[in-house]
Design a protein around this motif. Structure first.
Motif, PDB file in Angstrom:
ATOM      1  N   ARG A 205       0.839  -1.192   0.000  1.00 14.38           N
ATOM      2  CA  ARG A 205       0.000   0.000   0.000  1.00 14.38           C
ATOM      3  C   ARG A 205       0.874   1.241   0.000  1.00 14.38           C
ATOM      4  NH1 ARG A 205      -4.847  -0.503   4.279  1.00 14.38           N
ATOM      5  NH2 ARG A 205      -4.329   1.718   4.398  1.00 14.38           N
ATOM      6  N   ALA A 206       0.607   2.146  -0.954  1.00 15.51           N
ATOM      7  CA  ALA A 206       1.456   3.331  -1.103  1.00 15.51           C
ATOM      8  C   ALA A 206       1.366   4.254   0.106  1.00 15.51           C
ATOM      9  CB  ALA A 206       1.088   4.091  -2.372  1.00 15.51           C
ATOM     10  N   ASP A 207       0.211   4.286   0.785  1.00 15.65           N
ATOM     11  CA  ASP A 207       0.076   5.183   1.938  1.00 15.65           C
ATOM     12  C   ASP A 207       0.886   4.706   3.131  1.00 15.65           C
ATOM     13  OD1 ASP A 207      -2.152   3.126   1.809  1.00 15.65           O
ATOM     14  OD2 ASP A 207      -2.354   3.790   3.889  1.00 15.65           O
ATOM     15  N   ARG A 208       1.420   3.478   3.075  1.00 10.59           N
ATOM     16  CA  ARG A 208       2.235   2.959   4.161  1.00 10.59           C
ATOM     17  C   ARG A 208       3.732   2.946   3.832  1.00 10.59           C
ATOM     18  NH1 ARG A 208      -1.446  -2.344   5.903  1.00 10.59           N
ATOM     19  NH2 ARG A 208      -3.247  -1.151   6.658  1.00 10.59           N
ATOM     20  N   ILE A 209       4.077   3.445   2.659  1.00 10.52           N
ATOM     21  CA  ILE A 209       5.470   3.434   2.208  1.00 10.52           C
ATOM     22  C   ILE A 209       6.142   4.763   2.519  1.00 10.52           C
ATOM     23  CG2 ILE A 209       6.960   3.352   0.167  1.00 10.52           C
ATOM     24  CD1 ILE A 209       5.064   1.378  -1.079  1.00 10.52           C
ATOM     25  N   SER A 210       7.354   4.691   3.085  1.00  8.22           N
ATOM     26  CA  SER A 210       8.211   5.866   3.284  1.00  8.22           C
ATOM     27  C   SER A 210       9.530   5.590   2.581  1.00  8.22           C
ATOM     28  CB  SER A 210       8.441   6.137   4.775  1.00  8.22           C
ATOM     29  OG  SER A 210       7.231   6.420   5.442  1.00  8.22           O
ATOM     30  N   PRO A 211       9.696   6.054   1.331  1.00  2.00           N
ATOM     31  CA  PRO A 211      10.898   5.716   0.565  1.00  2.00           C
ATOM     32  C   PRO A 211      12.165   6.273   1.200  1.00  2.00           C
ATOM     33  CG  PRO A 211       9.171   6.608  -0.848  1.00  2.00           C
ATOM     34  CD  PRO A 211       8.755   6.875   0.563  1.00  2.00           C
ATOM     35  N   ARG A 212      13.233   5.515   1.062  1.00  2.00           N
ATOM     36  CA  ARG A 212      14.548   5.981   1.469  1.00  2.00           C
ATOM     37  C   ARG A 212      15.335   6.351   0.216  1.00  2.00           C
ATOM     38  NH1 ARG A 212      17.105   2.875   6.647  1.00  2.00           N
ATOM     39  NH2 ARG A 212      15.263   2.974   8.009  1.00  2.00           N
ATOM     40  N   THR A 213      16.204   7.316   0.364  1.00  2.00           N
ATOM     41  CA  THR A 213      17.014   7.759  -0.763  1.00  2.00           C
ATOM     42  C   THR A 213      18.487   7.526  -0.450  1.00  2.00           C
ATOM     43  OG1 THR A 213      17.034   9.994   0.153  1.00  2.00           O
ATOM     44  CG2 THR A 213      15.354   9.502  -1.501  1.00  2.00           C
ATOM     45  N   PRO A 214      19.308   7.352  -1.485  1.00  2.00           N
ATOM     46  CA  PRO A 214      18.931   7.304  -2.902  1.00  2.00           C
ATOM     47  C   PRO A 214      18.374   5.937  -3.282  1.00  2.00           C
ATOM     48  CG  PRO A 214      21.269   6.973  -2.693  1.00  2.00           C
ATOM     49  CD  PRO A 214      20.761   7.222  -1.289  1.00  2.00           C
ATOM     50  N   THR A 215      17.852   5.845  -4.511  1.00  2.00           N
ATOM     51  CA  THR A 215      17.378   4.566  -5.007  1.00  2.00           C
ATOM     52  C   THR A 215      18.573   3.672  -5.308  1.00  2.00           C
ATOM     53  OG1 THR A 215      17.275   5.503  -7.238  1.00  2.00           O
ATOM     54  CG2 THR A 215      15.247   5.492  -5.952  1.00  2.00           C
ATOM     55  N   GLY A 216      18.304   2.388  -5.447  1.00  2.00           N
ATOM     56  CA  GLY A 216      19.359   1.414  -5.664  1.00  2.00           C
ATOM     57  C   GLY A 216      19.728   1.255  -7.129  1.00  2.00           C
ATOM     58  N   PRO A 217      20.434   0.179  -7.447  1.00  2.00           N
ATOM     59  CA  PRO A 217      20.870  -0.044  -8.833  1.00  2.00           C
ATOM     60  C   PRO A 217      19.705  -0.379  -9.751  1.00  2.00           C
ATOM     61  CG  PRO A 217      21.386  -1.944  -7.478  1.00  2.00           C
ATOM     62  CD  PRO A 217      20.882  -0.886  -6.539  1.00  2.00           C
ATOM     63  N   ARG A 218      19.936  -0.259 -11.034  1.00  2.00           N
ATOM     64  CA  ARG A 218      18.928  -0.632 -12.021  1.00  2.00           C
ATOM     65  C   ARG A 218      18.826  -2.150 -12.091  1.00  2.00           C
ATOM     66  NH1 ARG A 218      17.489   3.436 -15.580  1.00  2.00           N
ATOM     67  NH2 ARG A 218      17.005   1.897 -17.170  1.00  2.00           N
ATOM     68  N   PHE A 219      17.666  -2.641 -12.522  1.00  2.00           N
ATOM     69  CA  PHE A 219      17.450  -4.081 -12.582  1.00  2.00           C
ATOM     70  C   PHE A 219      16.728  -4.441 -13.873  1.00  2.00           C
ATOM     71  CE2 PHE A 219      13.723  -2.266 -10.544  1.00  2.00           C
ATOM     72  CZ  PHE A 219      12.668  -2.913 -11.173  1.00  2.00           C
ATOM     73  N   THR A 220      16.834  -5.708 -14.244  1.00  2.00           N
ATOM     74  CA  THR A 220      16.108  -6.220 -15.399  1.00  2.00           C
ATOM     75  C   THR A 220      14.748  -6.725 -14.932  1.00  2.00           C
ATOM     76  OG1 THR A 220      18.155  -6.883 -16.480  1.00  2.00           O
ATOM     77  CG2 THR A 220      16.114  -7.911 -17.264  1.00  2.00           C
ATOM     78  N   PRO A 221      13.664  -6.228 -15.487  1.00  2.00           N
ATOM     79  CA  PRO A 221      12.330  -6.618 -14.993  1.00  2.00           C
ATOM     80  C   PRO A 221      12.085  -8.111 -15.099  1.00  2.00           C
ATOM     81  CG  PRO A 221      12.202  -4.707 -16.449  1.00  2.00           C
ATOM     82  CD  PRO A 221      13.595  -5.238 -16.561  1.00  2.00           C
ATOM     83  N   ARG A 222      11.453  -8.674 -14.070  1.00  2.00           N
ATOM     84  CA  ARG A 222      11.042 -10.069 -14.075  1.00  2.00           C
ATOM     85  C   ARG A 222       9.678 -10.206 -14.744  1.00  2.00           C
ATOM     86  NH1 ARG A 222      13.840 -12.868  -9.722  1.00  2.00           N
ATOM     87  NH2 ARG A 222      15.196 -11.396  -8.639  1.00  2.00           N
ATOM     88  N   GLN A 223       9.339 -11.434 -15.082  1.00  2.00           N
ATOM     89  CA  GLN A 223       8.030 -11.709 -15.661  1.00  2.00           C
ATOM     90  C   GLN A 223       7.010 -11.829 -14.543  1.00  2.00           C
ATOM     91  OE1 GLN A 223       7.130 -11.832 -18.953  1.00  2.00           O
ATOM     92  NE2 GLN A 223       5.037 -11.959 -18.152  1.00  2.00           N
ATOM     93  N   LEU A 224       5.993 -10.995 -14.592  1.00  2.58           N
ATOM     94  CA  LEU A 224       4.958 -11.010 -13.567  1.00  2.58           C
ATOM     95  C   LEU A 224       4.100 -12.261 -13.719  1.00  2.58           C
ATOM     96  CD1 LEU A 224       3.942  -9.010 -11.306  1.00  2.58           C
ATOM     97  CD2 LEU A 224       2.182  -8.320 -12.935  1.00  2.58           C
ATOM     98  N   PRO A 225       3.739 -12.942 -12.622  1.00  2.00           N
ATOM     99  CA  PRO A 225       2.873 -14.121 -12.730  1.00  2.00           C
ATOM    100  C   PRO A 225       1.541 -13.765 -13.373  1.00  2.00           C
ATOM    101  CG  PRO A 225       3.836 -13.966 -10.530  1.00  2.00           C
ATOM    102  CD  PRO A 225       4.135 -12.671 -11.227  1.00  2.00           C
ATOM    103  N   GLY A 226       1.001 -14.707 -14.120  1.00  2.00           N
ATOM    104  CA  GLY A 226      -0.281 -14.466 -14.769  1.00  2.00           C
ATOM    105  C   GLY A 226      -0.108 -13.763 -16.096  1.00  2.00           C
ATOM    106  N   THR A 227      -1.211 -13.333 -16.650  1.00  2.00           N
ATOM    107  CA  THR A 227      -1.184 -12.709 -17.969  1.00  2.00           C
ATOM    108  C   THR A 227      -0.694 -11.275 -17.931  1.00  2.00           C
ATOM    109  OG1 THR A 227      -3.520 -12.124 -17.686  1.00  2.00           O
ATOM    110  CG2 THR A 227      -3.031 -14.202 -18.805  1.00  2.00           C
ATOM    111  N   ASP A 228      -1.055 -10.524 -16.897  1.00  2.00           N
ATOM    112  CA  ASP A 228      -0.648  -9.133 -16.810  1.00  2.00           C
ATOM    113  C   ASP A 228      -0.846  -8.653 -15.381  1.00  2.00           C
ATOM    114  OD1 ASP A 228      -3.399  -8.736 -16.517  1.00  2.00           O
ATOM    115  OD2 ASP A 228      -3.665  -8.266 -18.633  1.00  2.00           O
ATOM    116  N   VAL A 229      -0.518  -7.378 -15.138  1.00  2.00           N
ATOM    117  CA  VAL A 229      -0.605  -6.829 -13.782  1.00  2.00           C
ATOM    118  C   VAL A 229      -2.040  -6.774 -13.286  1.00  2.00           C
ATOM    119  CG1 VAL A 229      -0.708  -4.439 -14.588  1.00  2.00           C
ATOM    120  CG2 VAL A 229       0.145  -4.929 -12.292  1.00  2.00           C
ATOM    121  N   ALA A 230      -2.994  -6.545 -14.186  1.00  2.00           N
ATOM    122  CA  ALA A 230      -4.395  -6.483 -13.760  1.00  2.00           C
ATOM    123  C   ALA A 230      -4.855  -7.830 -13.215  1.00  2.00           C
ATOM    124  CB  ALA A 230      -5.278  -6.048 -14.923  1.00  2.00           C
TER     125      ALA A 230
END
Length: 329
Positions: A205-230
């Motif tokens: 949940r975005a309302d519970r997230i407090s990001p820390r900086t800086p962001t980390g290294p770049r990554f190669t996206p994984r395949q999401l389970p199922g057909t799509d994010v929806a």
């Protein structure tokens, strides 16, 4: 020939209407010489508008984004749409009420009387879903940070507040994740990410997230389970996309901000694609019903699938055209 100020406004309106303008076409539209267009472009640059020129036979002009926000020019329909959207923004769940009110006041002050009357007569009150359980508020800066990390494919480190019956406590140590999608579900914002410590997919949940900086290294996206994010999010929250509950569900792109669409998408899943585009997956009891539901949005729609949804839009278009023709007789 119009005055210089009127011609500059006309030139600015044209530059905002499309990405590239050949110089000769601009001159023809304004009914002036190419030399006058060059002088007017220089005047707009002096006023702070970043206009890039390209040379050559097909050379022309393009209005670029600049470091500062110069004055904008809206037509009547755009001005009314912005004012209505600002009224709705008061309950978008991203904590922009004060800024939206100030922006609406600024726009209203410079509107001609005919538009002010239309805005004053249209007072929008957005009602939260869920009765006495309003959706949690999300810091706009958090959404910007999450969206930027998703776009850049950069790992995130953040504190995550978990809910208990008595109070909310911050989980420790910080969570580490690879962010993949920023979506809304039933009026709440969620981050879909690969949890690096638990080595599994998670929805935060975005309302519970407090990001820390800086962001980390770049990554190669994984395949999401199922057909799509929806489909993934629907399964996680046991949404109403099952064939026994909603036999028809489709996927489309709406040319509106995700925060706006999510307010009216019911149990649909909204994925942010940009400041004024989002992907919507929504179900209904029939294809025409689904097409009619999406048609309530006053914006362009791109059908991604399935073909039955596109056919339903075509069927409704023919019905509406016949209705419009009969009303003119």
């Amino acid at each position: 020939m119009p005055t210089t100020s009127a011609r500059l406004l006309a030139l600015l309106s044209l530059l905002q209407a499309r990405r590239d303008w050949p110089g000769a076409l601009l001159a023809a539209r304004l009914e002036v010489s190419p030399r006058t267009v060059r002088r007017d472009v220089d005047r707009l640059r002096e006023l702070g508008y970043p206009i890039r020129a390209t040379k050559g036979p097909d050379g022309g002009y393009q209005l670029d984004a600049g470091a500062d926000l110069p004055p904008l020019l809206f037509d009547d329909e755009q001005a009314v749409a912005v004012a209505v959207a600002l009224q709705i923004a008061a309950s978008s769940g991203v904590g922009v009420e004060e800024a939206a009110a100030r922006a609406l006041s600024t726009i209203r002050q410079v509107m001609p009387a005919r538009l002010r009357h239309r805005i004053d007569a249209l007072q929008v009150t957005a009602v939260e879903r869920g009765g006495n359980r309003p959706n949690p508020r999300v810091d706009p800066a958090v959404l910007v940070t999450l969206g930027a990390a998703v776009h850049a494919r950069e790992e995130l480190s953040f504190d995550y507040t978990v809910s208990s019956r008595s109070e909310s406590v911050a989980a420790s140590p910080p969570r580490r994740a690879q962010p993949h999608h920023l979506v809304t579900w039933a009026g709440r914002w969620y981050l879909v990410a690969w949890d690096l410590d638990r080595e599994d997919w998670r929805t935060f949940r975005a309302d519970r997230i407090s990001p820390r900086t800086p962001t980390g290294p770049r990554f190669t996206p994984r395949q999401l389970p199922g057909t799509d994010v929806a489909a993934f999010v629907a399964q996680r929250f046991e949404g109403s996309f099952g064939p026994e509950r909603q036999p028809c569900h489709g996927e489309m792109i709406i040319h509106l901000p995700a925060a706006f669409v999510s307010r009216y998408a019911q149990d649909g899943i909204v994925e942010e694609l940009g400041p004024d585009r989002c992907r919507l997956v929504l179900g209904s009891w029939s294809w025409p019903s689904l097409a009619a539901t999406v048609g309530r949005f006053d914006a362009d729609i791109e059908v991604l699938g399935p073909p039955e949804l596109a056919d339903a839009f075509a069927t409704l278009a023919r019905r509406y055209a016949r209705a419009a023709a009969s009303g003119c007789n």
